[in-house]
Design an enzyme around this catalytic site. Structure first.
Site, mmCIF file in Angstrom:
data_model
loop_
_atom_site.group_PDB
_atom_site.id
_atom_site.type_symbol
_atom_site.label_atom_id
_atom_site.label_comp_id
_atom_site.label_asym_id
_atom_site.label_seq_id
_atom_site.Cartn_x
_atom_site.Cartn_y
_atom_site.Cartn_z
ATOM 1 N N GLU A 188 -11.166 -12.730 5.996
ATOM 2 C CA GLU A 188 -10.750 -11.761 4.994
ATOM 3 C C GLU A 188 -9.594 -12.335 4.187
ATOM 4 O O GLU A 188 -8.781 -13.070 4.730
ATOM 5 C CB GLU A 188 -10.323 -10.446 5.658
ATOM 6 C CG GLU A 188 -11.439 -9.738 6.394
ATOM 7 C CD GLU A 188 -10.993 -8.430 7.027
ATOM 8 O OE1 GLU A 188 -9.859 -7.986 6.797
ATOM 9 O OE2 GLU A 188 -11.786 -7.852 7.780
ATOM 10 N N ARG A 229 -13.316 -5.173 13.968
ATOM 11 C CA ARG A 229 -12.818 -6.425 13.424
ATOM 12 C C ARG A 229 -14.011 -7.331 13.192
ATOM 13 O O ARG A 229 -15.010 -7.283 13.933
ATOM 14 C CB ARG A 229 -11.838 -7.093 14.407
ATOM 15 C CG ARG A 229 -10.445 -6.436 14.444
ATOM 16 C CD ARG A 229 -9.674 -6.675 13.154
ATOM 17 N NE ARG A 229 -8.299 -6.164 13.206
ATOM 18 C CZ ARG A 229 -7.942 -4.971 12.759
ATOM 19 N NH1 ARG A 229 -8.859 -4.145 12.278
ATOM 20 N NH2 ARG A 229 -6.684 -4.585 12.805
ATOM 21 N N HIS A 249 -12.245 -3.720 3.840
ATOM 22 C CA HIS A 249 -11.291 -3.336 4.880
ATOM 23 C C HIS A 249 -10.425 -2.162 4.412
ATOM 24 O O HIS A 249 -9.199 -2.261 4.299
ATOM 25 C CB HIS A 249 -10.422 -4.523 5.266
ATOM 26 C CG HIS A 249 -9.773 -4.338 6.610
ATOM 27 N ND1 HIS A 249 -9.392 -5.387 7.417
ATOM 28 C CD2 HIS A 249 -9.443 -3.220 7.291
ATOM 29 C CE1 HIS A 249 -8.843 -4.915 8.537
ATOM 30 N NE2 HIS A 249 -8.861 -3.615 8.485
HETATM 31 C C1 8YV Z 1 -4.898 -1.730 8.313
HETATM 32 C C2 8YV Z 1 -6.417 -1.748 10.198
HETATM 33 O O1 8YV Z 1 -4.523 -1.003 7.225
HETATM 34 O O2 8YV Z 1 -4.827 -0.383 11.208
HETATM 35 C C3 8YV Z 1 -5.592 -1.359 11.357
HETATM 36 O O3 8YV Z 1 -5.729 -2.029 12.396
HETATM 37 O O4 8YV Z 1 -7.303 -2.529 10.306
HETATM 38 C C4 8YV Z 1 -6.133 -1.136 8.882
HETATM 39 O O5 8YV Z 1 -5.974 0.219 9.030
HETATM 40 C C5 8YV Z 1 -5.144 -3.147 7.883
HETATM 41 O O6 8YV Z 1 -5.138 -3.925 9.038
HETATM 42 C C6 8YV Z 1 -4.069 -3.615 6.921
HETATM 43 O O7 8YV Z 1 -4.423 -4.886 6.488
#
Ligand code: 8YV
Length: 323
Positions: free
Chosen positions: A266, A237, A284
């Site tokens: 983001e 993150r 992302h």
């Molecule tokens: C998600 C991600 O697709 O799964 C997660 O925690 O960060 C990604 O795989 C994303 O968060 C969607 O916005």
């Protein structure tokens, strides 16, 4: 009477069709105005929410008196105010495991792209600048046999370690809140302190969940511990890494390069990062393949049905015991 489900992000079209056959579905549409206002209005009589990539808390769920479940199409759940959901007795579910390998592939994509200057050399070639054999300005960093330091040896971290150990004969180090002896021995991975990992690794990969311990884990001090030929990759993150400190480290060539898939804010639409040729910036896309997003949507759909049709706890529940 049909239960109401609010879809708050893009989801797989087939899953959306299945939802529409079973529920009264309302989709949040950013083109129709403020999303938080839409959430406040549409959740007043909603029984369930499904989607990802949006912060959900008391500010946009204040009127959600009937809400029983938020089914997140993600493995991470830092977007959700768990204390508030527990207080309101709202289940939160997520989609673990199905995206592990895809996300680990992306981590290695970033590692290799940053190490071998792929984006900048692609541009250099396409601009017709290749007039002679590649020289020092085009040189990258070797990967095979080097030291890979993974911060966060969870499922995704372990999949990254597997790629490094078996695929690139790398020496694997890892750091986290505790040793994971059984998982680590598959890759002969050595547990070490954060400082040791940062100072010994040729490649540092951030694969931690975002929590109180990992927030701002990597800042100026930590970047200064890294070697000048080292590469930093972040697929966790954005808030795990101090972005401004990274920008300074890249500008001063304190490290060789970075590969980023996540950011403090983001979507990232403008940043000094975009002016640097020693950072690879992706939007992302860790889990962003059609097959994986379909698997995630299927899992999220099943989690939703567990609550709304079977009146039971979601299979992949984040908050199993309301406190
Ligand atoms: C998600 C991600 O697709 O799964 C997660 O925690 O960060 C990604 O795989 C994303 O968060 C969607 O916005």
């Amino acid at each position: 009477m049909q239960k109401k489900v609010v879809v708050f992000s893009q989801i797989d079209s087939e899953i959306l069709q299945r939802l529409e056959q079973q529920f009264h579905v309302v989709q949040i549409n950013p083109k129709l105005g403020d999303v938080n206002q839409q959430l406040l209005e549409q959740t007043q009589d909603a029984d369930g929410l499904i989607g990802a990539g949006r912060i959900l808390n008391q500010s946009n769920l204040a009127h959600a008196d009937k809400l029983k479940v938020i089914s997140s199409v993600s493995v991470g759940y830092d977007n959700y105010d768990l204390n508030y959901l527990n207080q309101q007795k709202i289940w939160l579910s997520h989609t673990p495991h199905v995206l592990t390998e895809t996300t680990a592939d992306l981590a290695f994509t970033l590692l290799m792209s940053a190490a071998r200057k792929v984006p900048s050399l692609d541009t250099w070639t396409k601009q017709g600048q290749w007039s002679r054999t590649a020289g020092p300005d085009q040189f990258g960093m070797d990967i095979y046999g080097k030291t890979l330091g993974i911060i966060g040896l969870g499922h995704i971290g372990a999949a990254i370690a597997r790629r490094g150990f078996h695929g690139f004969n790398m020496n694997v180090l890892y750091h986290g809140r505790r040793e994971k002896i059984e998982r680590a021995e598959q890759f002969k991975a050595q547990f070490c302190t954060l400082n040791e990992l940062l100072s010994r690794s040729d490649f540092v990969v951030l694969a931690v969940d975002l929590n109180a311990d990992s927030k701002a884990l990597i800042g100026q001090r930590e970047l200064e511990l890294m070697q000048s030929h080292a590469v930093l990759v972040n697929i966790s993150r954005g808030s795990v890494l101090d972005e401004n400190a990274l920008i300074q480290a890249l500008k001063q060539k304190q490290i060789f390069a970075a590969g980023l898939d996540v950011y403090e804010k983001e979507p990232l639409q403008s940043s000094e990062l975009f002016t640097l040729d020693n950072v690879v910036t992706l939007p992302h896309v860790g889990s962003a393949t059609a097959a994986t997003r379909k698997r995630m949507a299927e899992l999220a759909y099943q989690n939703l049905l567990d609550v709304l049709l079977s009146d039971k706890k979601p299979r992949y529940v984040v908050n199993p015991n309301f406190q």
